[in-house]
Design an enzyme around this catalytic site. Structure first.
Site, PDB file in Angstrom:
ATOM      1  N   ASP A   1      42.970  27.334  25.818  1.00 24.52           N
ATOM      2  CA  ASP A   1      42.027  26.857  24.707  1.00 24.52           C
ATOM      3  C   ASP A   1      40.480  27.721  24.261  1.00 24.52           C
ATOM      4  O   ASP A   1      40.620  27.024  23.273  1.00 24.52           O
ATOM      5  CB  ASP A   1      42.437  25.214  25.398  1.00 24.52           C
ATOM      6  CG  ASP A   1      42.961  24.874  24.574  1.00 24.52           C
ATOM      7  OD1 ASP A   1      44.357  25.368  24.269  1.00 24.52           O
ATOM      8  OD2 ASP A   1      42.753  23.118  25.781  1.00 24.52           O
TER       9      ASP A   1
ATOM     10  N   SER B   1      47.868  27.534  34.220  1.00 20.32           N
ATOM     11  CA  SER B   1      47.084  26.428  33.591  1.00 20.32           C
ATOM     12  C   SER B   1      46.421  25.869  35.380  1.00 20.32           C
ATOM     13  O   SER B   1      46.786  24.849  34.846  1.00 20.32           O
ATOM     14  CB  SER B   1      47.427  25.637  32.566  1.00 20.32           C
ATOM     15  OG  SER B   1      47.299  26.703  31.470  1.00 20.32           O
TER      16      SER B   1
ATOM     17  N   GLN C   1      50.136  20.260  31.101  1.00 22.40           N
ATOM     18  CA  GLN C   1      50.830  18.671  30.847  1.00 22.40           C
ATOM     19  C   GLN C   1      51.648  18.050  31.028  1.00 22.40           C
ATOM     20  O   GLN C   1      51.182  16.800  31.947  1.00 22.40           O
ATOM     21  CB  GLN C   1      50.081  18.604  29.078  1.00 22.40           C
ATOM     22  CG  GLN C   1      48.554  18.624  28.670  1.00 22.40           C
ATOM     23  CD  GLN C   1      48.528  18.931  26.873  1.00 22.40           C
ATOM     24  OE1 GLN C   1      49.355  18.176  26.293  1.00 22.40           O
ATOM     25  NE2 GLN C   1      47.326  19.197  26.639  1.00 22.40           N
TER      26      GLN C   1
END
Length: 408
Positions: A291, A172, A146
């Protein structure tokens, strides 16, 4: 609200429409704020996305994003380059414990003005919006994606674009590729080669309508439900085979847990095809899709099989320390779990205790990951409304499948 989920024998076949991806929606909302001629369909109805929309529309000095971690990261970068705008970005008690230093330092490298209101390295932060003085930035590659996506999203609005150098092994990657794909969808080209991301400047883009794919993280709970059921199927939409979301890896993982994924035009059908799961991988690396770790661990526990999950270091700084929370709650139910900073090992076990109260730790994924165990035992879910963070209709959709729940 605390919820009691009764032990049910099986699920009803049904078709459900899942809300748009929170990850895609929040990226597109930032891009829409920068390029207002973009329109978005199937926006996520999650709390996080609603908080993002509210923050982007606010003219207030103080912007409170509560528990919304994605909003904190993306808005830090957005307000940092909003020339002439002063913003104090804050959040919940837990948000003030979640680090933001790496992103702040990256933006400071660019010449942005950001300071800490309280503890160094953590929100709340005070941002003086300005155009960056340089177009090159470097940061460690193993940080939350992020942070990287936050920089990528503002890059095309900068007068000289942006070059992001990632140092070390990247975490990620699918989320970085998702951001690149969404930029491409609105006509912005980016390049990602040899750990360097380059995005050119775009003063404007052509008018574009973008349809958000439904959330694969939310789909994970229905994979778990089908895996724990007896010969049933569930159809969910709207999904596509060539997804931007790393969590679409679910369709491969759950083959080992007896679930087949059948792709149709814009739906997927999850079908139980085996009561005897295939041999689960000795080690499953979830660094590209952390997640879904909670859901997989709980599914394996419900099936009585073990698992060894790696690549989980980012779970330590989520809404809660998800590794510690998983260990506590699975062991309440009779399982045995070993964790490190990066891994979770679940021992095989055929014991599932009855009427256990599952703590959710202000974490939506804890509530939803454990709910499918109602196919195996009766349980209580504390603070069940926490699911509104990403999937407000979750309990209603479970009722459509025959789950019996009552508020207590």
């Amino acid at each position: 609200m605390n919820l009691k989920l009764e032990h049910i024998s099986n699920i009803k076949n049904n078709t459900l429409q899942i809300t748009g991806s929170k990850s895609e929606t929040n990226r597109l909302l930032i891009l829409q704020a920068l390029y207002p001629n973009i329109s978005i369909e199937n926006i996520s109805n999650s709390d996080d996305s609603e908080l993002m929309q509210k923050a982007l529309q606010s003219d207030d000095l103080v912007v409170d994003i509560h528990h919304a971690g994605t909003a904190m990261r993306f808005l830090t970068a957005y307000f940092a380059v909003k020339e002439g705008r002063e913003t104090v970005l804050t959040g919940s008690k837990r948000m003030k414990e979640r680090p933001i230093k790496i992103l702040v330092e990256a933006l400071q490298q660019l010449g942005c003005e950001i300071s800490y209101e309280n503890e160094h390295g953590y929100p709340p932060i005070r941002i003086q919006g300005k155009q960056p003085s340089t177009n090159r930035v470097a940061l460690q590659a193993n940080v939350s994606s992020q942070y990287i996506s936050a920089l990528m999203l503002i890059a095309p609005s900068l007068s000289n674009g942006l070059e992001i150098s990632l140092e070390g092994k990247i975490t990620s990657v699918p989320y970085i590729n998702m951001t690149l794909s969404l930029l491409k969808d609105i006509g912005i080209e980016g390049r990602f080669q040899n750990n360097i991301i380059t995005i050119d400047s775009y003063e404007q883009v052509v008018s574009k309508n973008v349809i958000v794919e439904s959330d694969w993280s939310s789909a994970s709970y229905f994979y778990s439900i089908v895996a724990l059921s007896n010969d049933r199927s569930v159809t969910i939409g709207s999904y596509k085979k060539e997804s931007y979301q790393g969590d679409s890896f679910l369709s491969e993982i759950y083959k080992y847990l007896g679930v087949e994924t059948i792709f149709d035009e814009n739906t997927i059908t999850l079908k139980k095809v085996s009561d005897s799961p295939l041999e689960f991988p000795d080690e499953l690396d979830l660094s590209n899709s952390p997640d879904i770790a909670q859901t997989i661990a709980v599914t394996c526990f419900g099936l009585g099989i073990g698992c060894y999950l790696t690549g989980l270091h980012t779970l330590k700084i989520k809404e809660t320390d998800r590794l510690e929370a998983l260990k506590i709650e699975i062991e309440k139910l009779g399982g045995q779990v070993h964790i490190t900073e990066n891994t979770l090992q679940l021992e095989p076990s055929n014991t599932i205790n009855e009427d256990v109260s599952i703590a959710t730790y202000n974490d939506h994924r804890m509530a939803m990951a454990f709910a499918p165990l109602a196919l195996k035992t009766s349980l209580f879910v504390e603070d069940a409304n926490v699911v509104s963070k990403s999937y407000p209709d979750f309990w209603l959709d479970l009722k459509k499948l025959g789950f019996d729940s009552s508020s207590i």
